[in-house]
Write an enzyme that holds these catalytic residues in place. Structure first.
Site, PDB file in Angstrom:
ATOM      1  N   LYS A  22       0.842  -1.203   0.000  1.00 41.24           N
ATOM      2  CA  LYS A  22       0.000   0.000   0.000  1.00 41.24           C
ATOM      3  C   LYS A  22       0.875   1.250   0.000  1.00 41.24           C
ATOM      4  O   LYS A  22       0.641   2.183  -0.765  1.00 41.24           O
ATOM      5  CB  LYS A  22      -0.891  -0.004   1.245  1.00 41.24           C
ATOM      6  CG  LYS A  22      -1.560   1.313   1.542  1.00 41.24           C
ATOM      7  CD  LYS A  22      -2.402   1.267   2.784  1.00 41.24           C
ATOM      8  CE  LYS A  22      -1.702   1.618   4.062  1.00 41.24           C
ATOM      9  NZ  LYS A  22      -1.341   3.044   4.272  1.00 41.24           N
ATOM     10  N   ASN A  23       1.881   1.263   0.849  1.00 43.97           N
ATOM     11  CA  ASN A  23       2.681   2.480   1.012  1.00 43.97           C
ATOM     12  C   ASN A  23       3.627   2.742  -0.162  1.00 43.97           C
ATOM     13  O   ASN A  23       4.248   3.806  -0.218  1.00 43.97           O
ATOM     14  CB  ASN A  23       3.455   2.437   2.338  1.00 43.97           C
ATOM     15  CG  ASN A  23       2.541   2.644   3.529  1.00 43.97           C
ATOM     16  OD1 ASN A  23       1.354   2.918   3.371  1.00 43.97           O
ATOM     17  ND2 ASN A  23       3.096   2.504   4.723  1.00 43.97           N
ATOM     18  N   ARG A  93      -4.445  10.432   4.871  1.00 43.56           N
ATOM     19  CA  ARG A  93      -3.394  11.411   5.049  1.00 43.56           C
ATOM     20  C   ARG A  93      -2.359  11.368   3.908  1.00 43.56           C
ATOM     21  O   ARG A  93      -1.773  12.387   3.549  1.00 43.56           O
ATOM     22  CB  ARG A  93      -2.727  11.103   6.383  1.00 43.56           C
ATOM     23  CG  ARG A  93      -2.027  12.248   6.951  1.00 43.56           C
ATOM     24  CD  ARG A  93      -1.315  11.887   8.213  1.00 43.56           C
ATOM     25  NE  ARG A  93      -0.400  12.956   8.499  1.00 43.56           N
ATOM     26  CZ  ARG A  93       0.767  13.089   7.930  1.00 43.56           C
ATOM     27  NH1 ARG A  93       1.188  12.188   7.078  1.00 43.56           N
ATOM     28  NH2 ARG A  93       1.524  14.120   8.214  1.00 43.56           N
ATOM     29  N   CYS A 117      -4.272  12.535  13.839  1.00 46.23           N
ATOM     30  CA  CYS A 117      -5.133  11.362  13.802  1.00 46.23           C
ATOM     31  C   CYS A 117      -4.950  10.610  15.104  1.00 46.23           C
ATOM     32  O   CYS A 117      -4.235  11.056  15.991  1.00 46.23           O
ATOM     33  CB  CYS A 117      -4.833  10.493  12.587  1.00 46.23           C
ATOM     34  SG  CYS A 117      -3.192   9.808  12.604  1.00 46.23           S
ATOM     35  N   ARG A 122       0.241  14.724  13.401  1.00 46.05           N
ATOM     36  CA  ARG A 122       0.907  14.324  12.154  1.00 46.05           C
ATOM     37  C   ARG A 122       1.316  15.592  11.402  1.00 46.05           C
ATOM     38  O   ARG A 122       0.665  16.010  10.452  1.00 46.05           O
ATOM     39  CB  ARG A 122      -0.023  13.469  11.273  1.00 46.05           C
ATOM     40  CG  ARG A 122      -0.610  12.238  11.943  1.00 46.05           C
ATOM     41  CD  ARG A 122       0.359  11.087  12.089  1.00 46.05           C
ATOM     42  NE  ARG A 122       0.914  10.598  10.852  1.00 46.05           N
ATOM     43  CZ  ARG A 122       0.495   9.517  10.187  1.00 46.05           C
ATOM     44  NH1 ARG A 122      -0.521   8.827  10.639  1.00 46.05           N
ATOM     45  NH2 ARG A 122       1.100   9.128   9.076  1.00 46.05           N
ATOM     46  N   ASP A 308       4.663   0.442  12.190  1.00 47.62           N
ATOM     47  CA  ASP A 308       3.454  -0.167  11.630  1.00 47.62           C
ATOM     48  C   ASP A 308       3.285  -1.633  12.034  1.00 47.62           C
ATOM     49  O   ASP A 308       2.267  -2.254  11.705  1.00 47.62           O
ATOM     50  CB  ASP A 308       3.451  -0.044  10.094  1.00 47.62           C
ATOM     51  CG  ASP A 308       3.102   1.372   9.643  1.00 47.62           C
ATOM     52  OD1 ASP A 308       2.737   2.206  10.490  1.00 47.62           O
ATOM     53  OD2 ASP A 308       3.205   1.645   8.431  1.00 47.62           O
ATOM     54  N   ARG A 400      -8.900  -0.043   5.140  1.00 45.58           N
ATOM     55  CA  ARG A 400      -8.058   0.959   4.474  1.00 45.58           C
ATOM     56  C   ARG A 400      -6.766   0.336   3.959  1.00 45.58           C
ATOM     57  O   ARG A 400      -6.237   0.782   2.937  1.00 45.58           O
ATOM     58  CB  ARG A 400      -7.683   2.077   5.454  1.00 45.58           C
ATOM     59  CG  ARG A 400      -8.746   3.111   5.669  1.00 45.58           C
ATOM     60  CD  ARG A 400      -8.160   4.290   6.417  1.00 45.58           C
ATOM     61  NE  ARG A 400      -6.819   4.562   5.942  1.00 45.58           N
ATOM     62  CZ  ARG A 400      -5.780   4.923   6.694  1.00 45.58           C
ATOM     63  NH1 ARG A 400      -5.935   5.110   7.976  1.00 45.58           N
ATOM     64  NH2 ARG A 400      -4.599   5.121   6.170  1.00 45.58           N
TER      65      ARG A 400
HETATM   66  C1  UD1 Z   1       4.619   6.701   6.520  1.00 45.86           C
HETATM   67  C2  UD1 Z   1       3.713   5.517   6.320  1.00 45.86           C
HETATM   68  C3  UD1 Z   1       3.100   5.072   7.652  1.00 45.86           C
HETATM   69  C4  UD1 Z   1       4.186   4.854   8.681  1.00 45.86           C
HETATM   70  C5  UD1 Z   1       5.110   6.056   8.779  1.00 45.86           C
HETATM   71  C6  UD1 Z   1       6.307   5.816   9.670  1.00 45.86           C
HETATM   72  C7  UD1 Z   1       2.909   5.903   4.070  1.00 45.86           C
HETATM   73  C8  UD1 Z   1       1.751   6.193   3.188  1.00 45.86           C
HETATM   74  N1  UD1 Z   1       2.659   5.873   5.372  1.00 45.86           N
HETATM   75  O1  UD1 Z   1       3.797   7.779   6.988  1.00 45.86           O
HETATM   76  O2  UD1 Z   1       2.371   3.864   7.426  1.00 45.86           O
HETATM   77  O3  UD1 Z   1       3.603   4.607   9.954  1.00 45.86           O
HETATM   78  O4  UD1 Z   1       5.621   6.394   7.472  1.00 45.86           O
HETATM   79  O5  UD1 Z   1       7.057   4.755   9.228  1.00 45.86           O
HETATM   80  O6  UD1 Z   1       3.989   5.657   3.599  1.00 45.86           O
HETATM   81  N2  UD1 Z   1       7.035  14.190  10.937  1.00 45.86           N
HETATM   82  C9  UD1 Z   1       7.287  15.511  11.227  1.00 45.86           C
HETATM   83  N3  UD1 Z   1       7.089  16.425  10.237  1.00 45.86           N
HETATM   84  C10 UD1 Z   1       6.683  16.078   8.985  1.00 45.86           C
HETATM   85  C11 UD1 Z   1       6.452  14.741   8.699  1.00 45.86           C
HETATM   86  C12 UD1 Z   1       6.624  13.804   9.704  1.00 45.86           C
HETATM   87  O7  UD1 Z   1       7.671  15.849  12.339  1.00 45.86           O
HETATM   88  O8  UD1 Z   1       6.546  16.968   8.147  1.00 45.86           O
HETATM   89  C13 UD1 Z   1       7.226  13.180  11.992  1.00 45.86           C
HETATM   90  C14 UD1 Z   1       5.983  12.329  12.253  1.00 45.86           C
HETATM   91  O9  UD1 Z   1       5.101  12.947  13.170  1.00 45.86           O
HETATM   92  C15 UD1 Z   1       6.598  11.066  12.802  1.00 45.86           C
HETATM   93  C16 UD1 Z   1       7.901  10.930  11.999  1.00 45.86           C
HETATM   94  O10 UD1 Z   1       8.185  12.247  11.516  1.00 45.86           O
HETATM   95  O11 UD1 Z   1       6.945  11.250  14.166  1.00 45.86           O
HETATM   96  C17 UD1 Z   1       7.817   9.978  10.826  1.00 45.86           C
HETATM   97  O12 UD1 Z   1       6.640  10.253  10.059  1.00 45.86           O
HETATM   98  P1  UD1 Z   1       6.591  10.033   8.493  1.00 45.86           P
HETATM   99  O13 UD1 Z   1       7.721   9.158   8.062  1.00 45.86           O
HETATM  100  O14 UD1 Z   1       6.452  11.334   7.806  1.00 45.86           O
HETATM  101  O15 UD1 Z   1       5.230   9.262   8.305  1.00 45.86           O
HETATM  102  P2  UD1 Z   1       4.401   9.256   6.969  1.00 45.86           P
HETATM  103  O16 UD1 Z   1       5.297   9.416   5.815  1.00 45.86           O
HETATM  104  O17 UD1 Z   1       3.235  10.171   7.109  1.00 45.86           O
END
Ligand code: UD1
Length: 423
Positions: A22-23, A93, A117, A122, A308, A400
């Site tokens: 999915k990701n 998201r 969420c 996030r 995850d 999802r």
């Molecule tokens: C992706 C995955 C999700 C997984 C997560 C962490 C997808 C579609 N989803 O989510 O399943 O749980 O990686 O492995 O690929 N953060 C910030 N600022 C930002 C972005 C993130 O501080 O702008 C923080 C987040 O709150 C979190 C960490 O960075 O603590 C990692 O998040 P991130 O890798 O961005 O998660 P996603 O890419 O949203």
């Protein structure tokens, strides 16, 4: 709305084919916005988030045809639209993944600000930091990120945040930078296999990306990208979930269509937790549940143990013969499933970002509620092992991200039914 009704204590046995990731599929679909030529994606899982991304791409002027269940053909009808509306982004998201491609090719993006969420805040500051570094002007207004830049310019940037790298942030910046003028270097990039998968597909479309899968990615901008036919990698989180299913039920599950290389750390952790894992080839492994043992684990960015899989591991070690310590280093609030597991008789104490799980001899069936996708999977696993009847409510979360979850579990012998949930 549906729920699962599960009668537990059946050791799962048989073979399960792991679906496409999915990701990976979601950003690959978003990458179709970078070209006006057809993009054909194979091994795309049939699940709700994919349908949400299809709706978003359609809104953005793409025609998406499901050619057989797992192949999508994405063609351009119009390139005028640049908005990802709240109604779609609030459902998923990962819709934020269209920000980079829209800005890169259409010079403009208006993407609803994704809120927090149930797994905690996030933020998207790293995405914004990356786009600004490439020269975009960003205005946050009316709940939307409004980004404009007629032509992005390559630059060097560090994308590391206080919780480590961002997967979608790295992917977004990479997609924006492929059509930028000059060279972009991303330091502090996420190293997840899904980032490398996206880079490989973009390179097949004509991009010039090197280093994806490491913490430094270099992107040499090109004039245009062309169409592509590409196959996504297998879903490592689904694979880990079925390993945990074998572990918690004391069963024996053969996983096919997987990628063993992407599972190195989960294999190590689940082995320590008492699952005997036999690797038959680079795509096939057998997981045999034995006595569940306690573990001490931290979730961290790839190649370490993924957040995850935290809920699924926690469900399993509720039945360990000792005390496990699980530290959540990525989403410190991601422990809502712990209270639900306690309703089934688990002994879990959460203190900040650390859960102390004292193993109990058995779980008993109860009505429990899924709070997010992976928490939901963890609760289903607990129900499969528990004595008596478990009802897992709000399984739309599970829909999802898990393809045909109950069918796959039933094929392994589980007693799990989908029923309408009266609210
Ligand atoms: C992706 C995955 C999700 C997984 C997560 C962490 C997808 C579609 N989803 O989510 O399943 O749980 O990686 O492995 O690929 N953060 C910030 N600022 C930002 C972005 C993130 O501080 O702008 C923080 C987040 O709150 C979190 C960490 O960075 O603590 C990692 O998040 P991130 O890798 O961005 O998660 P996603 O890419 O949203």
């Amino acid at each position: 709305m549906d729920k699962y009704v599960i009668h537990g204590e059946i050791p799962l046995k048989g073979t399960v084919a792991i679906s496409g990731a999915k990701n990976s599929s979601l950003p690959l679909m978003a990458a179709s916005l970078l070209t006006d030529e057809p993009v054909i994606l194979h091994n795309v899982p049939d699940l709700m988030d994919i349908r949400t991304m299809i709706a978003l791409l359609t809104y953005l002027g793409k025609k998406v045809t499901i050619e057989d269940t797992h192949t999508l053909r994405i063609e351009e009808v119009s390139s005028q639209s640049y908005e990802a509306p709240y109604d779609i982004v609030r459902k998923m998201r990962a819709s934020i993944a269209v920000l980079g491609p829209l800005l890169g090719r259409r010079g403009r993006a208006r993407v609803s600000f994704p809120g927090g969420c149930t797994i905690g805040p996030r933020p998207v500051d790293l995405h914004i930091r990356g786009m600004k570094a490439l020269g975009a002007e960003i205005v946050i207004e009316e709940g939307y990120i409004n980004a404009t830049c007629p032509k992005l310019k390559g630059t060097s940037m560090n994308l590391l945040g206080s919780f480590g790298p961002s997967v979608l942030g790295t992917e977004n910046v990479m997609m924006a930078a492929v059509l930028a003028e000059g060279t972009t270097v991303i330091e502090g990039a996420a190293c997840e296999p899904e980032v490398a998968d996206l880079a490989q597909c973009l390179n097949k479309m004509g991009a010039k990306i090197s280093g994806a899968g490491t913490s430094v990615i270099t992107i040499e901008g090109v004039e245009r990208l062309h169409g592509v036919e590409y196959t996504t990698i297998p879903d490592r989180i689904e694979a880990g979930t079925f390993i945990a299913a074998a572990g918690i039920t004391g069963g024996e599950i053969t996983l096919t269509n997987t990628c063993v290389a992407h599972l190195a750390e989960p294999i190590e952790v689940f082995s320590k937790a008492g699952v005997e894992i036999e690797i038959l080839s680079h795509t096939t492994l057998v997981a045999r549940g034995k006595t569940i043992r306690p573990v001490e684990v931290e979730t961290k960015p790839y190649p370490f143990f993924p957040t995850d899989l935290q809920a699924q591991l926690m469900a399993m070690v509720t039945l360990a013969d000792g005390i496990s310590i699980i530290s959540e280093k990525i989403f410190p609030d991601r422990f809502l499933h712990a209270a639900e597991l306690c309703r089934m008789g688990a002994d879990i104490h959460v203190d900040g970002a650390v859960a102390v799980v004292k193993g109990v001899p058995r779980l008993s069936g109860a009505s429990i509620m899924a709070s997010d996708l992976r928490a939901g999977a963890g609760l289903v696993l607990a129900g499969l092992a528990a004595k008596g009847k478990t009802e897992v409510l709000r399984i739309y979360h599970i829909d999802r991200g898990y393809e045909h979850f109950e069918e796959k579990l039933r094929a392994l012998g589980a007693d799990i039914q989908r029923r309408p949930q009266e609210e």
